[in-house]
Design an enzyme around this catalytic site. Structure first.
Site, PDB file in Angstrom:
ATOM      1  N   HIS A 198      50.636  32.553  37.694  1.00  0.00           N
ATOM      2  CA  HIS A 198      50.354  32.067  39.041  1.00  0.00           C
ATOM      3  C   HIS A 198      51.424  32.585  39.977  1.00  0.00           C
ATOM      4  O   HIS A 198      52.596  32.668  39.592  1.00  0.00           O
ATOM      5  CB  HIS A 198      50.353  30.530  39.062  1.00  0.00           C
ATOM      6  N   ASP A 218      42.499  27.391  35.852  1.00  0.00           N
ATOM      7  CA  ASP A 218      41.250  27.983  35.347  1.00  0.00           C
ATOM      8  C   ASP A 218      41.177  28.037  33.830  1.00  0.00           C
ATOM      9  O   ASP A 218      40.135  28.359  33.281  1.00  0.00           O
ATOM     10  CB  ASP A 218      41.108  29.418  35.895  1.00  0.00           C
TER      11      ASP A 218
HETATM   12  N1  CMC Z   1      48.483  38.395  31.570  1.00  0.00           N
HETATM   13  C1  CMC Z   1      49.417  39.327  31.291  1.00  0.00           C
HETATM   14  N2  CMC Z   1      50.434  39.645  32.114  1.00  0.00           N
HETATM   15  C2  CMC Z   1      50.502  39.005  33.283  1.00  0.00           C
HETATM   16  C3  CMC Z   1      49.561  38.021  33.651  1.00  0.00           C
HETATM   17  C4  CMC Z   1      48.536  37.718  32.743  1.00  0.00           C
HETATM   18  N3  CMC Z   1      47.620  36.796  33.040  1.00  0.00           N
HETATM   19  N4  CMC Z   1      49.873  37.533  34.883  1.00  0.00           N
HETATM   20  C5  CMC Z   1      50.968  38.196  35.267  1.00  0.00           C
HETATM   21  N5  CMC Z   1      51.357  39.082  34.319  1.00  0.00           N
HETATM   22  C6  CMC Z   1      52.546  39.938  34.333  1.00  0.00           C
HETATM   23  C7  CMC Z   1      52.367  41.144  35.259  1.00  0.00           C
HETATM   24  O1  CMC Z   1      51.840  42.243  34.554  1.00  0.00           O
HETATM   25  C8  CMC Z   1      53.767  41.363  35.752  1.00  0.00           C
HETATM   26  O2  CMC Z   1      54.495  41.988  34.717  1.00  0.00           O
HETATM   27  P1  CMC Z   1      55.698  43.031  35.080  1.00  0.00           P
HETATM   28  O3  CMC Z   1      56.715  42.204  35.844  1.00  0.00           O
HETATM   29  O4  CMC Z   1      56.174  43.535  33.772  1.00  0.00           O
HETATM   30  O5  CMC Z   1      55.061  44.098  35.929  1.00  0.00           O
HETATM   31  C9  CMC Z   1      54.335  39.946  35.894  1.00  0.00           C
HETATM   32  O6  CMC Z   1      53.612  39.160  34.931  1.00  0.00           O
HETATM   33  C10 CMC Z   1      54.170  39.342  37.289  1.00  0.00           C
HETATM   34  O7  CMC Z   1      52.778  39.426  37.617  1.00  0.00           O
HETATM   35  P2  CMC Z   1      52.202  39.733  39.053  1.00  0.00           P
HETATM   36  O8  CMC Z   1      50.860  40.366  38.917  1.00  0.00           O
HETATM   37  O9  CMC Z   1      53.229  40.429  39.880  1.00  0.00           O
HETATM   38  O10 CMC Z   1      52.070  38.265  39.598  1.00  0.00           O
HETATM   39  P3  CMC Z   1      51.227  37.827  40.863  1.00  0.00           P
HETATM   40  O11 CMC Z   1      51.929  36.660  41.410  1.00  0.00           O
HETATM   41  O12 CMC Z   1      50.990  38.978  41.772  1.00  0.00           O
HETATM   42  O13 CMC Z   1      49.806  37.429  40.248  1.00  0.00           O
HETATM   43  C11 CMC Z   1      48.075  36.193  39.224  1.00  0.00           C
HETATM   44  C12 CMC Z   1      49.422  36.126  39.983  1.00  0.00           C
HETATM   45  C13 CMC Z   1      47.508  34.790  39.116  1.00  0.00           C
HETATM   46  C14 CMC Z   1      47.095  37.061  40.046  1.00  0.00           C
HETATM   47  C15 CMC Z   1      48.313  36.810  37.829  1.00  0.00           C
HETATM   48  O14 CMC Z   1      49.186  35.991  37.084  1.00  0.00           O
HETATM   49  C16 CMC Z   1      47.014  37.050  37.071  1.00  0.00           C
HETATM   50  O15 CMC Z   1      46.374  38.093  37.245  1.00  0.00           O
HETATM   51  N6  CMC Z   1      46.581  36.070  36.212  1.00  0.00           N
HETATM   52  C17 CMC Z   1      45.297  36.172  35.537  1.00  0.00           C
HETATM   53  C18 CMC Z   1      44.168  35.794  36.497  1.00  0.00           C
HETATM   54  C19 CMC Z   1      44.130  34.290  36.750  1.00  0.00           C
HETATM   55  O16 CMC Z   1      44.201  33.495  35.834  1.00  0.00           O
HETATM   56  N7  CMC Z   1      43.972  33.945  38.043  1.00  0.00           N
HETATM   57  C20 CMC Z   1      43.838  32.525  38.458  1.00  0.00           C
HETATM   58  C21 CMC Z   1      45.021  32.078  39.265  1.00  0.00           C
HETATM   59  S1  CMC Z   1      45.090  30.286  39.454  1.00  0.00           S
HETATM   60  C22 CMC Z   1      43.696  29.842  40.377  1.00  0.00           C
HETATM   61  C23 CMC Z   1      43.572  30.551  41.695  1.00  0.00           C
HETATM   62  O17 CMC Z   1      44.466  30.484  42.535  1.00  0.00           O
HETATM   63  O18 CMC Z   1      42.538  31.161  41.912  1.00  0.00           O
END
Ligand code: CMC
Length: 428
Positions: free
Chosen positions: A306, A363
């Protein structure tokens, strides 16, 4: 004394005001930065940008705290209902009995769709995604309310809010019925919000759906837990559209589109598909976890991570418990729940996820409850949209009531510098 931050740029010093929130969150007010210095800030994905001041929802992501208008989500989940919470978010207070009755009456009075709206559903192909239908139909139904097009809507805001909240549930149910080739079921005025929705989803013309209290309660809880989450992608979209003074329905329809993506609300559908894929492959989840850690695989562990929570999402804790309760009460044993729990255990011990502070989000378990109560997977994100409607309405109202300039971010241009038109005969 007013607190300020000092910024030194090109050898010159500038003072920027510090703005503090009611929970001690601090920000540097850069609204005069460009005028004073010629510089703008650059913040990819807005991770460090406060786009507004808001009185609606408070999140402390480090501690895993979520409060609507100051009230902890845990208390609301235990004691309140979705409609009470909708009132709390939109109007800033829990309703007293008279206010709740008035709001419920308005929801009932607005539950029907104009018959002409019904014909719009006929234009969609049988397997159209319900999120596409939902956003299109929110806009289509707004055409029947010319008063939405005026900006003088304060007095009637409660009516507008009730109209949108009530109709969105009818549209969602009709969208599902259409996608399955089933006849539309009209709402029943004697049923409460969530029960009425289940009735429209699952009754058939000659037999009413058996409304089990534990099913109604579970879905109401899911709506309540999704009701607001401050400046997420869809809510920020609603505020962005609202800032142009677009009407409430148009702003909410834009929110639906933003929510649809798999990194946002679409994650609940993606989680279930991931769990099914793991189940079918016979893997215990280890292969999927390995793929999620490999940046080249294109996979992520859906339902984990998140932007704001760097701790357990408090909604996930509540949903996990509700999931156990509902499945036990309905005597359902779901292998996907076992896989989900196994995944969670493995991930919380895995250094990749621990170092990045990736915990289950809202989720991760919600899909298993929805599957247990019979909500089809393609409707999962629609459930999120119905739940988030009060938050979008509250944010829309806040934009309209606060003197707000149109949202208009800037950019750092990195394209070609001055270039000239080439005649077609001279182009390579
Ligand atoms: N699985 C594997 N690696 C992950 C995941 C994941 N679900 N989420 C983040 N990472 C890694 C990412 O690759 C990055 O690694 P590095 O620092 O080595 O490059 C690090 O963790 C930080 O991730 P980010 O993409 O920069 O984080 P963000 O804040 O931009 O993204 C997120 C947040 C929710 C989009 C992401 O965690 C994600 O894609 N999660 C899976 C989709 C999901 O469950 N979304 C629902 C969110 S909660 C309900 C809502 O608000 O809709």
């Amino acid at each position: 004394m007013e607190k300020t931050a000092e910024l030194i740029l090109d050898g010159k010093s500038y003072k920027l005001p510090i703005i503090e929130g009611s929970e001690g969150e601090r920000s540097v007010d850069i609204s005069s930065l460009r005028n004073q210095t010629g510089y703008i800030t650059l913040d990819d994905g807005y991770g460090n940008t406060g786009s507004c001041q808001s009185q609606i929802t408070f999140i402390d992501g480090e501690q895993g705290i979520l409060r609507y208008r100051g009230i902890p989500i845990e208390e609301l989940a235990e004691k309140s209902t979705f409609i009470e919470v909708a009132h709390l978010l939109i109007f800033g207070k829990l309703p007293n009995s008279a206010e709740l009755r008035r709001f419920s009456d308005l929801l009932t009075a607005n539950e029907l769709l104009n018959e002409a709206v019904k014909y719009h559903f006929e234009g969609f192909p049988p397997n159209a995604h319900p999120m596409a239908i939902l956003s299109a139909m929110i806009n289509a139904s707004s055409c029947f309310f010319p008063e939405l097009l005026t900006s003088e809507m304060r007095d009637s805001f409660v009516v507008q809010a009730a109209r949108l909240l009530s109709k969105v549930r009818t549209i969602a149910a009709f969208a599902y019925r259409k996608s399955r080739g089933l006849p539309a079921i009209y709402p029943k005025p004697d049923l409460k919000y969530t029960a009425n929705f289940l009735h429209m989803m699952f009754s058939i013309p000659y037999q009413d759906y058996d409304l089990k209290p534990e099913v109604v309660k579970a879905l109401d809880l899911i709506f309540l837990l999704h009701a607001d989450h401050e400046q997420n992608c869809s809510t920020a979209t609603v505020r962005m559209v609202a800032s142009s003074r677009a009407n409430l329905f148009a702003s909410a329809a834009a929110g639906v589109c933003a929510l649809w993506g798999p990194l946002h609300g679409g994650a609940n559908q993606a989680v279930l598909e991931m769990l099914e894929e793991i189940h079918k492959s016979g893997d215990d989840g280890s292969k999927f976890i390995a793929a999620a850690k490999d940046k080249n695989s294109g996979k992520r562990l859906m339902g984990f991570g998140h932007r704001v929570y760097k701790n357990y999402d408090p909604r996930a804790k509540i949903i996990k418990k509700a999931c156990d309760d509902v499945l036990t009460k309905l005597h359902i044993s779901d292998p996907l729940l076992d896989i989900a729990k196994h995944l969670e255990d493995a991930v919380l011990r895995d250094s990749y996820f621990v170092e990045r502070k990736l915990y289950p989000n809202v989720d991760f378990y919600s899909g298993i409850i929805m599957r247990a109560i019979g909500i089809p997977v393609e409707m999962f994100t629609v459930m999120f949209a119905i739940g988030r409607m009060p938050g979008w309405i509250a944010n829309y109202k806040e934009v309209m009531e606060t003197p707000t300039r149109i949202y208009r971010p800037r950019q750092i241009y990195t394209g070609p510098t001055l270039n000239h038109y080439t005649e077609i005969k001279d182009r390579k």
